[in-house]
Design a protein around this motif. Structure first.
Motif, PDB file in Angstrom:
ATOM      1  N   ILE A 221       0.765  -1.162   0.186  1.00  0.00           N
ATOM      2  CA  ILE A 221      -0.160  -0.215   0.364  1.00  0.00           C
ATOM      3  C   ILE A 221       0.703   1.461  -0.183  1.00  0.00           C
ATOM      4  O   ILE A 221       1.820   1.245   0.543  1.00  0.00           O
ATOM      5  N   GLY A 222      -0.155   2.285  -0.589  1.00  0.00           N
ATOM      6  CA  GLY A 222       1.020   3.847  -0.241  1.00  0.00           C
ATOM      7  C   GLY A 222       0.301   3.981   0.988  1.00  0.00           C
ATOM      8  O   GLY A 222      -0.465   4.161   1.762  1.00  0.00           O
ATOM      9  N   LEU A 223       1.173   4.451   1.674  1.00  0.00           N
ATOM     10  CA  LEU A 223       1.049   5.653   3.506  1.00  0.00           C
ATOM     11  C   LEU A 223       1.754   7.666   2.949  1.00  0.00           C
ATOM     12  O   LEU A 223       2.418   7.432   2.272  1.00  0.00           O
ATOM     13  N   GLU A 224       0.965   7.989   3.744  1.00  0.00           N
ATOM     14  CA  GLU A 224       1.512   9.488   4.103  1.00  0.00           C
ATOM     15  C   GLU A 224       1.427   9.500   5.204  1.00  0.00           C
ATOM     16  O   GLU A 224      -0.009   9.323   5.881  1.00  0.00           O
ATOM     17  N   MET A 225       1.895  10.577   6.050  1.00  0.00           N
ATOM     18  CA  MET A 225       2.890  10.274   7.390  1.00  0.00           C
ATOM     19  C   MET A 225       1.246  11.749   8.025  1.00  0.00           C
ATOM     20  O   MET A 225       1.283  12.740   6.487  1.00  0.00           O
ATOM     21  N   LEU A 226       0.492  11.797   8.366  1.00  0.00           N
ATOM     22  CA  LEU A 226      -0.250  12.671   8.942  1.00  0.00           C
ATOM     23  C   LEU A 226       0.286  13.503  10.213  1.00  0.00           C
ATOM     24  O   LEU A 226       0.368  14.589  10.785  1.00  0.00           O
TER      25      LEU A 226
ATOM     26  N   VAL B 144      -3.463   3.850   9.445  1.00  0.00           N
ATOM     27  CA  VAL B 144      -2.314   3.356  10.718  1.00  0.00           C
ATOM     28  C   VAL B 144      -1.441   4.087  11.315  1.00  0.00           C
ATOM     29  O   VAL B 144      -1.448   5.470  11.293  1.00  0.00           O
ATOM     30  N   GLU B 145      -0.689   3.676  12.054  1.00  0.00           N
ATOM     31  CA  GLU B 145       0.393   4.295  12.601  1.00  0.00           C
ATOM     32  C   GLU B 145       1.698   3.509  12.511  1.00  0.00           C
ATOM     33  O   GLU B 145       2.056   2.447  12.168  1.00  0.00           O
ATOM     34  N   VAL B 146       3.087   4.662  12.434  1.00  0.00           N
ATOM     35  CA  VAL B 146       4.418   4.363  11.876  1.00  0.00           C
ATOM     36  C   VAL B 146       5.014   4.157  12.935  1.00  0.00           C
ATOM     37  O   VAL B 146       5.288   5.331  13.743  1.00  0.00           O
ATOM     38  N   GLU B 147       5.412   3.453  13.159  1.00  0.00           N
ATOM     39  CA  GLU B 147       6.928   3.803  14.571  1.00  0.00           C
ATOM     40  C   GLU B 147       8.414   3.882  14.134  1.00  0.00           C
ATOM     41  O   GLU B 147       8.797   3.260  13.226  1.00  0.00           O
TER      42      GLU B 147
ATOM     43  N   ARG C  48      11.471   6.033  15.161  1.00  0.00           N
ATOM     44  CA  ARG C  48      12.420   6.027  16.675  1.00  0.00           C
ATOM     45  C   ARG C  48      11.813   5.729  17.664  1.00  0.00           C
ATOM     46  O   ARG C  48      12.064   6.613  18.715  1.00  0.00           O
ATOM     47  N   GLY C  49      11.032   4.668  17.960  1.00  0.00           N
ATOM     48  CA  GLY C  49      10.513   5.262  19.614  1.00  0.00           C
ATOM     49  C   GLY C  49       8.697   5.259  19.624  1.00  0.00           C
ATOM     50  O   GLY C  49       8.633   5.341  20.573  1.00  0.00           O
ATOM     51  N   LYS C  50       8.075   6.260  18.518  1.00  0.00           N
ATOM     52  CA  LYS C  50       7.010   6.759  18.520  1.00  0.00           C
ATOM     53  C   LYS C  50       6.494   6.093  17.531  1.00  0.00           C
ATOM     54  O   LYS C  50       6.809   6.093  16.205  1.00  0.00           O
ATOM     55  N   ARG C  51       4.907   6.129  17.826  1.00  0.00           N
ATOM     56  CA  ARG C  51       3.997   5.414  16.718  1.00  0.00           C
ATOM     57  C   ARG C  51       3.600   6.911  16.388  1.00  0.00           C
ATOM     58  O   ARG C  51       2.853   7.783  16.744  1.00  0.00           O
ATOM     59  N   LEU C  52       3.543   6.913  14.756  1.00  0.00           N
ATOM     60  CA  LEU C  52       3.081   8.449  14.010  1.00  0.00           C
ATOM     61  C   LEU C  52       1.883   7.734  13.824  1.00  0.00           C
ATOM     62  O   LEU C  52       2.286   7.377  12.274  1.00  0.00           O
ATOM     63  N   LYS C  53       0.642   8.929  13.338  1.00  0.00           N
ATOM     64  CA  LYS C  53      -0.393   8.521  12.600  1.00  0.00           C
ATOM     65  C   LYS C  53       0.356   8.590  10.755  1.00  0.00           C
ATOM     66  O   LYS C  53       0.992   9.707  10.595  1.00  0.00           O
ATOM     67  N   ALA C  54      -0.063   7.793  10.273  1.00  0.00           N
ATOM     68  CA  ALA C  54      -0.234   7.469   8.305  1.00  0.00           C
ATOM     69  C   ALA C  54      -1.505   7.840   8.205  1.00  0.00           C
ATOM     70  O   ALA C  54      -2.358   6.756   9.442  1.00  0.00           O
ATOM     71  N   ILE C  55      -2.056   7.780   7.152  1.00  0.00           N
ATOM     72  CA  ILE C  55      -3.381   7.589   5.908  1.00  0.00           C
ATOM     73  C   ILE C  55      -3.109   6.315   4.717  1.00  0.00           C
ATOM     74  O   ILE C  55      -1.723   7.022   4.293  1.00  0.00           O
ATOM     75  N   VAL C  56      -3.476   5.293   4.076  1.00  0.00           N
ATOM     76  CA  VAL C  56      -3.673   4.746   3.212  1.00  0.00           C
ATOM     77  C   VAL C  56      -3.639   5.983   2.069  1.00  0.00           C
ATOM     78  O   VAL C  56      -4.881   6.177   2.048  1.00  0.00           O
ATOM     79  N   ILE C  57      -3.302   5.826   0.966  1.00  0.00           N
ATOM     80  CA  ILE C  57      -2.864   6.636   0.170  1.00  0.00           C
ATOM     81  C   ILE C  57      -2.950   5.974  -0.964  1.00  0.00           C
ATOM     82  O   ILE C  57      -2.895   4.689  -1.590  1.00  0.00           O
ATOM     83  N   PRO C  58      -4.209   6.383  -1.965  1.00  0.00           N
ATOM     84  CA  PRO C  58      -3.640   5.494  -3.481  1.00  0.00           C
ATOM     85  C   PRO C  58      -2.627   5.899  -4.209  1.00  0.00           C
ATOM     86  O   PRO C  58      -1.511   6.783  -3.637  1.00  0.00           O
ATOM     87  N   THR C  59      -1.904   4.756  -4.576  1.00  0.00           N
ATOM     88  CA  THR C  59      -0.066   4.702  -5.617  1.00  0.00           C
ATOM     89  C   THR C  59      -0.515   4.810  -7.132  1.00  0.00           C
ATOM     90  O   THR C  59      -2.089   4.360  -7.510  1.00  0.00           O
ATOM     91  N   PRO C  60       0.358   5.246  -7.746  1.00  0.00           N
ATOM     92  CA  PRO C  60       1.301   5.991  -8.390  1.00  0.00           C
ATOM     93  C   PRO C  60       1.706   7.276  -7.189  1.00  0.00           C
ATOM     94  O   PRO C  60      -0.153   7.796  -7.227  1.00  0.00           O
ATOM     95  N   PHE C  61       2.190   7.514  -6.086  1.00  0.00           N
ATOM     96  CA  PHE C  61       2.273   8.751  -5.558  1.00  0.00           C
ATOM     97  C   PHE C  61       1.890   9.495  -6.653  1.00  0.00           C
ATOM     98  O   PHE C  61       1.568  10.860  -6.136  1.00  0.00           O
ATOM     99  N   TYR C  62       2.912   9.756  -8.248  1.00  0.00           N
ATOM    100  CA  TYR C  62       3.363  10.681  -9.134  1.00  0.00           C
ATOM    101  C   TYR C  62       3.188   9.714 -10.340  1.00  0.00           C
ATOM    102  O   TYR C  62       3.243   8.855 -10.290  1.00  0.00           O
TER     103      TYR C  62
END
Length: 364
Positions: free
Chosen positions: A286-291, A341-344, A346-360
């Motif tokens: 999947i593709g993810l974009e960090m929130l 979802v979240e991406v870990e 450096r020890g912190k879980r940060l919010k991200a969202i599933v987005i369509p691909t290709p990005f470009y």
């Protein structure tokens, strides 16, 4: 890095770039800077040394039968002068390699394989070789350059009488005179832009490299390294073997089903891939974009609540989109667009969202 292989262009550019180990080779990661080289390809043109890639020629009356057995796409539909993206799989559906297949005559094919996989791929091909067929590893004698970007055709056209507009996407012509050098010119690429791959005698590499930079420099062409090649292919969601594909990742999991023809004749891995399709995938790319602020990197874990659901395969701050984005192989239940979802990192879980691909995707 003394034990690393070097392309025929190493002496030409060794003092004008930053060199790194890559797949057993000493290769330029950047010349001026990754962002500048990336932008040049998106807006003008860039020139890449991809002579580390492998070239294997398969020929003879039974060449097609061997290729059909080895690869997932349908090579029978491939006409002389056309190219095809395809993959080789293990019996369990995992990926041996992804490659480009060129049909150069009725009984001759050229396979372009990944640099880090050359020895493994050649051994795999020969393991399955039967009938009246010859397998020849031509990697050491062939150089490959890639000229990519919206001005690629204009620049290359200055160096040849061949009408390059006649070479359509995923087509090629052999023995094209480029600045006096006979070249196989293929129109494809690994950047998401228009452009050409040039295959020719390794001895001619320094001359042709310098000539294209000289002619293209007027149009803003830059020499480019592996850094920009990676960010460009990532934005276009083109896979990198070892990250989006591997012995444990199938083409269907990597969303490459367009290159898997399950209804053709028998091929290695077919039964496993059929089972994956019929029973349903358990994971997919999947593709993810960090929130939240943070850059997802290869190997970072992806979470939903307290459950680890997958892993980042590639991630960066997109030079074109200026967004922190990533590709991730995750549990199939978490592949819906707009799912959080979240991406870990450096020890912190940060919010991200599933987005369509290709990005470009280029507009023309």
């Amino acid at each position: 890095m003394s034990n690393l292989k070097r392309t025929p262009l190493y002496e030409t550019y060794k003092d004008s770039c930053k060199l790194v180990p890559f797949g057993g080779w000493e290769m330029p990661v950047q010349f001026i800077g990754i962002k500048q080289e990336h932008e040049a390809v998106r807006t003008r043109a860039g020139l890449f040394d991809v002579s580390h890639m492998g070239e294997v020629e398969i020929s003879g009356p039974d060449a097609l039968a061997l290729i059909q057995k080895l690869t997932t796409n349908d090579a029978e539909k491939l006409q002389v002068g056309k190219a095809q993206y395809t993959l080789m799989c293990y019996p369990d559906g995992g990926t041996v390699d992804d490659l480009l297949l060129y049909r150069t005559s009725e009984e001759t094919y050229l396979l372009v394989i990944n640099a880090s996989n050359i020895e493994k791929d050649v051994a795999w091909i020969k393991e399955w070789q039967t009938g009246d067929v010859t397998v020849q590893n031509r990697s050491d004698s062939i150089a490959q350059l890639a000229i990519q970007g919206p001005l690629a055709e204009k620049i290359l056209q200055k160096m040849t009488a061949q009408d390059l507009a006649e070479i359509k996407f995923f087509s090629f012509k052999e023995n094209v005179d480029i600045a006096g050098i006979p070249v196989l010119v293929s129109r494809s690429g690994y950047t998401g832009e228009d452009g050409f791959e040039l295959y020719f005698d390794a001895e001619d590499a320094p001359f042709l490299w310098k000539k294209i930079i000289e002619v293209g420099g007027v149009e803003g062409l830059l020499p480019c390294g592996l850094g920009a090649r990676d960010t460009l292919r990532f934005e276009a969601r083109l896979p990198l073997y070892g990250q989006e594909l591997s012995a444990s990742i199938s083409p269907l999991e990597a969303k490459l089903g367009f290159a898997v023809k399950l209804d053709k004749g028998e091929f290695i891995g077919q039964a496993a891939l059929l089972k994956q399709k019929e029973t349903g995938l358990t994971r997919q790319l999947i593709g993810l974009e960090m929130l939240d602020r943070g850059i997802p990197r290869n190997g970072y874990t992806v979470w939903s609540g307290n459950k680890q659901i997958g892993t980042i395969t590639t991630g960066t701050q997109s030079p074109t989109l200026k967004q922190n984005i990533g590709l991730a192989l995750v549990n199939i239940a978490y592949t819906q667009i707009d799912q959080e979802v979240e991406v870990e990192i450096r020890g912190k879980r940060l919010k991200a969202i599933v987005i369509p691909t290709p990005f470009y995707k280029r507009t023309k």
